[in-house]
Write a protein that holds these residues in place. Structure first.
Motif, short mmCIF file in Angstrom:
data_model
loop_
_atom_site.label_atom_id
_atom_site.label_comp_id
_atom_site.label_asym_id
_atom_site.label_seq_id
_atom_site.Cartn_x
_atom_site.Cartn_y
_atom_site.Cartn_z
N PHE A 64 76.63 82.96 22.62
CA PHE A 64 76.77 84.40 22.46
C PHE A 64 77.88 84.87 23.42
O PHE A 64 78.68 84.07 23.90
N ASN A 65 77.92 86.14 23.72
CA ASN A 65 78.84 86.63 24.73
C ASN A 65 78.26 86.32 26.10
O ASN A 65 77.63 87.15 26.73
N GLY A 66 78.42 85.07 26.55
CA GLY A 66 77.73 84.60 27.73
C GLY A 66 76.48 83.87 27.32
O GLY A 66 76.14 83.77 26.14
N THR A 67 75.79 83.29 28.26
CA THR A 67 74.55 82.58 27.98
C THR A 67 73.43 83.16 28.80
O THR A 67 73.65 83.83 29.80
N PHE A 68 72.23 82.91 28.33
CA PHE A 68 71.05 83.39 29.04
C PHE A 68 70.14 82.21 29.28
O PHE A 68 69.69 81.56 28.36
N SER A 69 69.89 81.90 30.51
CA SER A 69 69.06 80.75 30.86
C SER A 69 67.60 81.15 30.83
O SER A 69 67.22 82.15 31.45
N SER A 70 66.81 80.40 30.10
CA SER A 70 65.40 80.74 29.97
C SER A 70 64.53 79.69 30.64
O SER A 70 64.89 78.53 30.73
N LYS A 71 63.40 80.14 31.12
CA LYS A 71 62.44 79.21 31.70
C LYS A 71 61.60 78.61 30.59
O LYS A 71 61.66 79.02 29.45
N ARG A 72 60.72 77.67 30.97
CA ARG A 72 60.13 76.83 29.95
C ARG A 72 58.64 77.03 29.74
O ARG A 72 58.04 76.32 28.95
N LEU A 73 58.01 77.92 30.42
CA LEU A 73 56.57 78.00 30.33
C LEU A 73 56.13 79.37 29.85
O LEU A 73 56.86 80.36 29.98
N VAL A 74 54.92 79.43 29.32
CA VAL A 74 54.37 80.73 28.94
C VAL A 74 53.96 81.48 30.18
O VAL A 74 53.69 80.91 31.22
#
Length: 815
Positions: free
Chosen positions: A784-794
């Protein structure tokens, strides 16, 4: 000021609809032809007794069809929308105005022969009632209580021979699919005419058999005589019959009859059923319908439906009535199956609820049960308790179940998804979630001997290789050695769902384990795999799932096999079946519900993801008449293009869904099609097994959804609603008056209430397109316009309102 105006508008909506009756917009006959296979007859919500006329159509899985077929009887046990063999239809009644010459032997008793007398017209159906007129002049109306059907037969005064009517009503020991086994019995009481009987039958899509009992009573003109029939001959002197199946592969006709002295008044027939005993069937009949009050029973049935459908009210101003009928009829069909058989389970003793007719969870986990979680959470709670109780007493959660029998497993252990979806959405209802967790973990860890009926197969390979191999060596359990791709993808998602419940229950040691195995889907992705049409035309796409062998080498399945373009493959549970179930590799290529970000990266980024989704839909590869297509309509949200989801929704509706008997694109599958339609028209579509609803413009100016448990109302209101549905793109949104950019909502919107206002326009906008606006994904959104780092757990349970289970803004399942 604008917010005040909005509240006043909503108040006007509520006041204007004070006399709104959803039953005015329900047509049970939608889907009663063209393979919809719905049950269009009389029932209570989740009722066991379901009364309708049965026809001899090749598409009579729900009993009655509006086609050129004839009526063969009237029975009180049915399922709705299933494929495969016809289901139930046990112990049908059939009426005659006269037997020629007054001789009972000249009435036609066998079902195949009497069908010629079952031509009909003047069909009527509404929630709780069904009626039909046979061309013989006999009118049959029917209604039900929970275990009992009440029929009202009105006869001509004269028979075909011109003689005064002496009506005869028979009841036989058959079912729709003619599966009756040996040693069925029937008896008729000489004085009262009460008929009781028992027979053993086979389920329509499972293994084993079941025994059903019935009790039938009559009210009306004086009884002339009664007796039994065997094959084509009858006797008034014999009152009891035990009959074998015979040796020719077709059950010998047999049953009982009652004849009446006149047709001076309608004849009411009360027939109840039980899986326990004839005594219990008679007890049901006497308790539920003590006075043969047809109008009273019908009124109570109709009121039960009105109450169940009351949580959802829509503004109909400017909306074509056909859309309103489509919407409410779809909701209605979600409550036909599964059926509440509590107190009717002879297999084990338990104080827990027992639900049956889960046809099948592979179909219903996607939208039907999630829909009921919103409008009838108490019923879903009882269904979950029933599933868990089945695990307690039979060792496994069912993936499909009908008529007290184990149904066939179509893919993964998708009861796991059903349980986790309910868990995440706060369903309590006395559920023992620790036992529920033990049940889903057993699915993941222990292989049953017969994984064609329960659990998962190939677990040794799953754990060692990270996928289910084609031609697997599996000596621990047995099933159809096919579907290696679709099972791998479904097992991956099942494990992700388990990780969510593990996090919520504090099983921290299990979270990483099941998150890791939920990534096994990647092991079948072949990045250089091309796809071409049958004439050799290259689709232009590379990278598809493919089967792999035990030695990790690649097999091959054409990505278009089992697609809507494939007129040759048979893609069900055959021993020679392919590596995908009822769906192509092209379509299963999007079934990674928990990690769309990683899938999108494999496909070349959001633009390529969108291009591939467009190709799937634009080139007739997918078919909306089967459940794997459902989520693909809305997966544009994950690529930051929610407007394209809205456009797809409006492409399929009303083109493939109309309020007509032929108005469904495929089997309704126990309300799967109905719930897809209802969710799409509400503009809030679930990603089942997650606390995510994808937002699109609703098909109505406003919708009020009052939660049956909390009493809070969730309101969706549109600005610039366009009844021509050209303005279907969300331009901006507010939630309780505050700017709202996410293109999804959590379930707390329904339980805690709120007001979502969507301003609509004729073109796509930038609403819901930023990375932080996107639904959760295990992986990292990129491209996308940049990236978004997401975590892995609920996230933890009990998260703040509108934050749901998902810590971060639209990224991953963050703590």
């Amino acid at each position: 000021m604008a917010h005040l105006i909005a509240l006043l508008a909503l108040s006007s909506l509520a006041l204007g609809q004070s006399t709104f009756d959803p039953l005015d917009f329900i047509d049970p006959l939608i889907g009663s032809s063209n393979g919809g296979n719905v049950f269009p007859g009389a029932s209570l919500p989740y009722g066991m007794a379901k009364a309708v006329a049965d026809t001899n159509s090749g598409s009579n899985q729900g009993g009655f069809t509006l086609d050129d077929s004839n009526v063969t009887g009237f029975s009180v046990m049915h399922d709705s929308g299933t494929g495969g063999s016809p289901s139930l239809g046990n112990f049908p009644l059939f009426p005659y105005t006269n037997c020629p010459g007054g001789d009972v032997d000249r009435c036609v008793f066998p079902k195949k022969s009497r069908a010629k007398f079952g031509t009909f017209s003047n069909v009527s159906a509404r929630p709780g009632e069904f009626g039909i007129t046979l061309n013989s002049g006999i009118r049959a109306d029917m209604t039900t209580t929970h275990h009992t059907g009440l029929f009202r037969f009105t006869f001509p005064e004269l028979g075909d021979d011109g003689e005064p009517a002496q009506p005869l009503i028979l009841q036989d020991l058959s079912d729709l699919a003619d599966t009756r086994q040996d040693n069925a019995t029937v008896s008729v009481d000489a004085e009262t005419g009460r008929i009781t009987g028992t027979a053993r039958f086979l389920p329509s899509f499972g293994s084993g058999s079941f025994v059903l009992h019935f009790c039938t009573d009559f009210s009306g003109p004086e009884i002339l005589d009664n007796g039994i029939f065997a094959n084509s001959r009858a006797s008034t002197s014999v009152k009891d019959l035990t009959i074998s199946r015979s040796i020719n592969g077709y059950p010998l006709p047999g049953g009982a009859f009652v004849r009446f002295k006149s047709a001076a008044a309608p004849i009411l027939v009360r027939t109840a059923v039980s899986f326990i005993s004839t005594a219990q069937a008679c007890s049901h009949a006497e308790a539920e319908i003590p006075s043969f009050d047809f109008d009273g029973v019908a009124k109570a049935a109709t009121e039960a439906w009105r109450e169940k459908l009351s949580p959802i009210r829509v503004s109909t101003e400017g909306v074509d009535p056909s859309f309103v009928t489509n919407f409410y009829s779809g909701i209605y069909r979600t409550m036909i199956n599964p059926q509440n058989y509590t107190g009717e389970n002879p297999l084990w003793s338990s104080s827990e609820p027992y639900f049956d007719s889960f046809y099948c969870l592979w179909d219903s986990f996607r939208s039907q049960i999630p829909f009921l979680t919103i409008v009838d959470p108490s019923a879903v709670g009882h269904m979950i308790r029933s599933l868990i109780d089945t695990y307690v007493h039979q060792g496994w959660l069912p993936d499909c179940r009908m008529s007290l029998c184990k149904g066939y497993t179509q893919g993964g252990s998708n009861a796991d998804v059903v349980l986790v979806d309910a868990y995440l959405k706060g369903i309590k209802e006395g559920i023992d979630w620790e036992t529920g967790y033990a049940a889903v973990v057993k699915d993941a860890e222990v292989e049953p001997l017969d994984w064609s009926n329960e659990g998962r197969g190939g677990l040794d390979s799953w754990k060692a290789l990270g996928y289910i191999p084609v031609q697997d060596f599996d000596y621990k359990g047995f099933g159809t050695m096919t579907r290696s791709i679709s099972r791998t993808l479904e097992y991956s998602y099942n494990d992700f769902c388990i990780s969510q419940m593990a996090a919520g229950l504090g099983k921290t040691g299990d979270v990483d384990k099941y998150v890791e195995s939920s990534g096994n889907w990647q092991n079948l992705y072949k990045p250089d795999q091309p796809s071409a049409f049958w004439d050799g035309t290259d689709t232009g796409f590379r990278g598809f799932f493919q089967p792999r062998f035990l030695n990790r080498t690649w097999g091959y399945q054409d990505p278009l096999n089992c697609s809507n373009t494939d007129d040759f493959s048979v893609c069900s549970l055959q021993n020679t079946g392919p590596e995908t179930f009822e769906s192509s590799i092209w379509e299963y290529g999007f079934f990674v519900p928990h990690d769309q970000a990683t899938l999108m990266t494999l496909y070349g980024g959001p633009a390529e993801f969108v291009r591939r989704l467009d190709y799937l839909h634009d080139h007739n590869i997918t078919y909306i008449g089967n459940e794997p297509a459902f989520l693909t309509v809305f997966q544009y949200h994950y690529a930051g293009r929610p407007g394209l989801s809205a456009r797809r929704s409006h492409t399929y509706i009303p083109a493939f869904f109309s309020p007509t008997p032929a108005g469904l694109p495929g089997n309704d599958d126990s309300g799967a099609m109905g719930s897809f339609l209802a969710f799409a028209m509400m503009g809030l579509f679930p990603n089942p097994g997650q606390d995510v609803y994808l937002i699109t413009a609703p098909y109505f100016p406003a919708i009020n959804i009052t939660h049956p448990t909390t009493g809070r109302t969730a309101r969706v209101r549109t600005v610039n609603f366009d009844s021509t549905y050209e303005a279907i793109y969300v331009q901006s949104a507010t939630l309780d008056g505050a700017d709202y950019r996410r293109n999804w909502l959590p379930h707390s919107f329904f339980t805690e209430g709120g007001e979502l206002v969507l301003t609509l326009g004729r073109n796509e906008s930038d609403w819901g397109t930023r990375v932080e606006d996107l639904p959760p994904s295990l992986g990292t959104y990129a491209g996308f316009n940049g990236t978004f780092s997401s975590k892995r757990l609920v996230g933890p349970r009990g998260a703040r309102k509108y934050r749901g289970q998902f810590g971060g803004l639209g990224g991953g399942f963050g703590l």
